[in-house]
Design a protein around this motif. Structure first.
Motif, PDB file in Angstrom:
ATOM      1  N   HIS A   1       0.829  -1.207   0.000  1.00 41.12           N
ATOM      2  CA  HIS A   1       0.000   0.000   0.000  1.00 41.12           C
ATOM      3  C   HIS A   1       0.869   1.264   0.000  1.00 41.12           C
ATOM      4  CE1 HIS A   1      -3.721  -2.283   1.709  1.00 41.12           C
ATOM      5  NE2 HIS A   1      -3.618  -2.379   0.401  1.00 41.12           N
TER       6      HIS A   1
ATOM      7  N   MET B   1       2.067   1.990  -3.420  1.00 39.46           N
ATOM      8  CA  MET B   1       1.060   2.521  -4.333  1.00 39.46           C
ATOM      9  C   MET B   1       0.840   4.028  -4.186  1.00 39.46           C
ATOM     10  SD  MET B   1      -1.641  -0.636  -3.831  1.00 39.46           S
ATOM     11  CE  MET B   1      -2.943   0.028  -4.881  1.00 39.46           C
TER      12      MET B   1
ATOM     13  N   ASN C   1      -2.517   7.033  -7.130  1.00 39.29           N
ATOM     14  CA  ASN C   1      -2.019   5.658  -7.114  1.00 39.29           C
ATOM     15  C   ASN C   1      -0.881   5.563  -8.120  1.00 39.29           C
ATOM     16  OD1 ASN C   1      -1.499   2.943  -7.247  1.00 39.29           O
ATOM     17  ND2 ASN C   1      -3.594   2.326  -7.722  1.00 39.29           N
TER      18      ASN C   1
ATOM     19  N   MET D   1       0.945   3.208  -9.012  1.00 35.84           N
ATOM     20  CA  MET D   1       1.018   1.984  -9.802  1.00 35.84           C
ATOM     21  C   MET D   1       0.194   2.041 -11.084  1.00 35.84           C
ATOM     22  SD  MET D   1       3.219   0.162  -8.282  1.00 35.84           S
ATOM     23  CE  MET D   1       4.006   1.762  -8.040  1.00 35.84           C
ATOM     24  N   GLU D   2      -0.685   3.026 -11.184  1.00 39.77           N
ATOM     25  CA  GLU D   2      -1.461   3.184 -12.413  1.00 39.77           C
ATOM     26  C   GLU D   2      -0.569   3.542 -13.600  1.00 39.77           C
ATOM     27  OE1 GLU D   2      -4.368   6.106 -11.514  1.00 39.77           O
ATOM     28  OE2 GLU D   2      -5.624   4.766 -10.304  1.00 39.77           O
TER      29      GLU D   2
ATOM     30  N   TRP E   1       3.271  -3.545 -12.773  1.00 42.79           N
ATOM     31  CA  TRP E   1       2.368  -3.794 -11.653  1.00 42.79           C
ATOM     32  C   TRP E   1       1.638  -5.133 -11.745  1.00 42.79           C
ATOM     33  CZ3 TRP E   1       1.253  -2.952  -6.849  1.00 42.79           C
ATOM     34  CH2 TRP E   1      -0.036  -3.173  -6.374  1.00 42.79           C
TER      35      TRP E   1
ATOM     36  N   THR F   1       1.662  -8.229  -8.800  1.00 35.53           N
ATOM     37  CA  THR F   1       0.491  -8.716  -8.067  1.00 35.53           C
ATOM     38  C   THR F   1       0.430 -10.239  -8.004  1.00 35.53           C
ATOM     39  OG1 THR F   1      -0.995  -8.743 -10.014  1.00 35.53           O
ATOM     40  CG2 THR F   1      -0.836  -6.685  -8.762  1.00 35.53           C
TER      41      THR F   1
ATOM     42  N   ARG G   1      -8.288   7.514  -0.364  1.00 37.02           N
ATOM     43  CA  ARG G   1      -7.151   6.593  -0.318  1.00 37.02           C
ATOM     44  C   ARG G   1      -7.085   5.850   1.016  1.00 37.02           C
ATOM     45  NH1 ARG G   1      -6.134   5.654  -5.447  1.00 37.02           N
ATOM     46  NH2 ARG G   1      -5.794   7.570  -6.626  1.00 37.02           N
TER      47      ARG G   1
ATOM     48  N   TYR H   1      -4.851  -7.630  -8.464  1.00 36.39           N
ATOM     49  CA  TYR H   1      -5.506  -6.639  -7.599  1.00 36.39           C
ATOM     50  C   TYR H   1      -6.783  -6.138  -8.251  1.00 36.39           C
ATOM     51  CZ  TYR H   1      -2.829  -6.106  -3.382  1.00 36.39           C
ATOM     52  OH  TYR H   1      -2.299  -6.333  -2.133  1.00 36.39           O
TER      53      TYR H   1
END
Length: 432
Positions: free
Chosen positions: A44, A47, A62, A64-65, A70, A74, A150, A262
């Motif tokens: 977390h 991220m 975020n 990781m977008e 990513w 996961t 968040r 995720y």
């Protein structure tokens, strides 16, 4: 909630007779749960992206977008299925011991709710105060809304865990009568939901898998606790694990399930059942080694420390992480944009800061969770209402966590739920 445990002969109950959550633990289970919780906290933190845009406006997003790696991460970091399996192991063990002493299903659930809601309720109240403080100090409403959103996201676990915990007595009853059929029914239910969701393209249908997926994982934990999975033998365990992984690969390649595990959380998808099976079989292969490592004095102390504060750590870690991120917005140095080279170079320092802050927060707030909690044996109606209130409060933060009022209402709902399970009514006091 149905009270299905056999009722003992009426006797006068003293505080010593009331259900106490705690006691003997399995070293391998506790060590693995501590590792999984640590992974969740740092994932977390990974991220969270905080930076300033071209206009100098704070951006909380975020990170990781923006990272193509990513989905692959996961495959190794999606540990929630095993988390629920090991939670099921602990629940089955605790409930079985308490039931043997004559504890009713309602008394068990009320004690478990108290254990869960005290640290979680404190965290929800702290978030409420935190967002109010940001508002008073003139922080941008957009930043406050993003922070609330968040922080709320990891609370899905709390809502689901409260629900499956309340169903432990009923699910144990099913397990003891037809463990194979129960697991098969839950797995098929998840598959049907996924097929209908894909065929109709109606995402909301997938919400039904909140029950099928996570109850399956908990039920698998029951099978782990009663020795059913151990009796399969090493070869069968490996075969089942490999078959589960192979099925995951096929469903991903065909596009039925996403490569990002995720993304399979919201709504939950049946691939998490396959992942939970594979992770459980891997755990069984490593269990002896984990037990040896967990028994080492230094490791044992760390595992015990985390175990005594696990719900506090989970409930507070995102608030702590966002608070640090918010402080960085006013830092006297430039913040690197997420996924840039400079951003990656700062990750070790970021993880260190988050880790230290979470440890400090858990050290102070963890006292509430560390206490041995005794809860009066509340009746079925009060336990049911308390469960629904607590779940509704947490779900409200998930639905509109960007709105400060949602946290105020959630705090009130959880507090009321705690009162219901912790307070002995006048009638109960007179009959003891």
């Amino acid at each position: 909630m149905v009270d299905i445990a056999p009722r003992p002969t009426a006797v006068k109950r003293t505080p010593r007779d009331l259900p106490v959550i705690g006691g003997a633990r399995d070293i391998a289970i506790d060590t693995t749960r501590a590792v999984l919780l640590t992974i969740v906290v740092f994932l977390h933190a990974f991220m969270v992206g905080v930076s300033l845009d071209a206009n100098g406006t704070p951006v909380l997003e975020n990170a990781m977008e923006h990272w193509s790696g990513w989905p692959v991460l996961t495959w190794f970091a999606q540990v929630m299925p095993l988390f629920f399996v090991l939670g099921g192991f602990a629940s089955y063990t605790q409930y079985s011991k308490l039931r043997a002493r004559g504890t009713t299903a309602s008394a068990y659930v009320s004690a478990r709710l108290a254990r869960l809601l005290i640290p979680a309720g404190a965290a929800i109240a702290a978030v409420t105060i935190f967002l109010a403080a940001l508002t008073v100090t003139g922080v941008s409403p957009d930043v406050i809304a993003t922070a609330g959103f968040r922080i709320s996201q990891p609370f899905w676990f709390l809502a689901v865990y409260i629900g499956v915990t309340a169903l432990v007595p009923a699910m144990v009853w099913l397990h003891e009568r037809s463990k194979g059929l129960t697991l098969l029914t839950l797995a098929l239910g998840a598959l049907v939901v996924d097929v209908v969701r894909v065929a109709t393209d109606i995402t909301a249908i997938g919400a039904l898998n909140i029950a099928f997926v996570w109850l399956f994982a908990q039920q698998l934990g029951f099978a782990l606790a009663d020795g059913t999975l151990d009796r399969l033998g090493t070869r069968a365990q490996r075969t089942i694990g490999i078959a589960a992984l192979a099925t995951i690969a096929v469903t991903m390649l065909t596009g039925f399930y996403p490569a990002d595990l995720y993304a399979a959380l919201n709504p939950p998808m049946g691939v998490l059942i396959l992942l939970g099976i594979a992770q459980t079989m891997i755990f069984l292969q490593l269990r002896t080694g984990i037990r040896r490592i967990g028994a080492l004095p230094g490791i044992a102390r760390v595992v015990t420390w985390i175990g005594e504060r696990s719900m506090t750590i989970y409930s507070w870690h995102m608030l702590v992480t966002i608070a640090i991120a918010g402080a960085l917005i006013n830092a006297p140095f430039a913040l690197p944009a997420p996924i840039t080279t400079d951003w990656w170079l700062t990750r070790p320092l970021w993880f260190l800061a988050v880790g230290v802050a979470v440890v400090v927060a858990a050290s102070f707030a963890g006292g509430l969770e560390r206490r041995r909690i005794t809860a009066p044996p509340a009746g079925r109606t009060r336990v049911t209402v308390a469960t629904l209130l607590a779940v509704a409060g947490v779900v409200l933060t998930l639905a509109i966590g960007s709105v400060g009022a949602a946290w105020v209402i959630a705090s009130a709902a959880v507090a009321t739920a705690l009162i219901l399970v912790m307070r002995r009514t006048r009638h109960e006091a007179l009959t003891k």
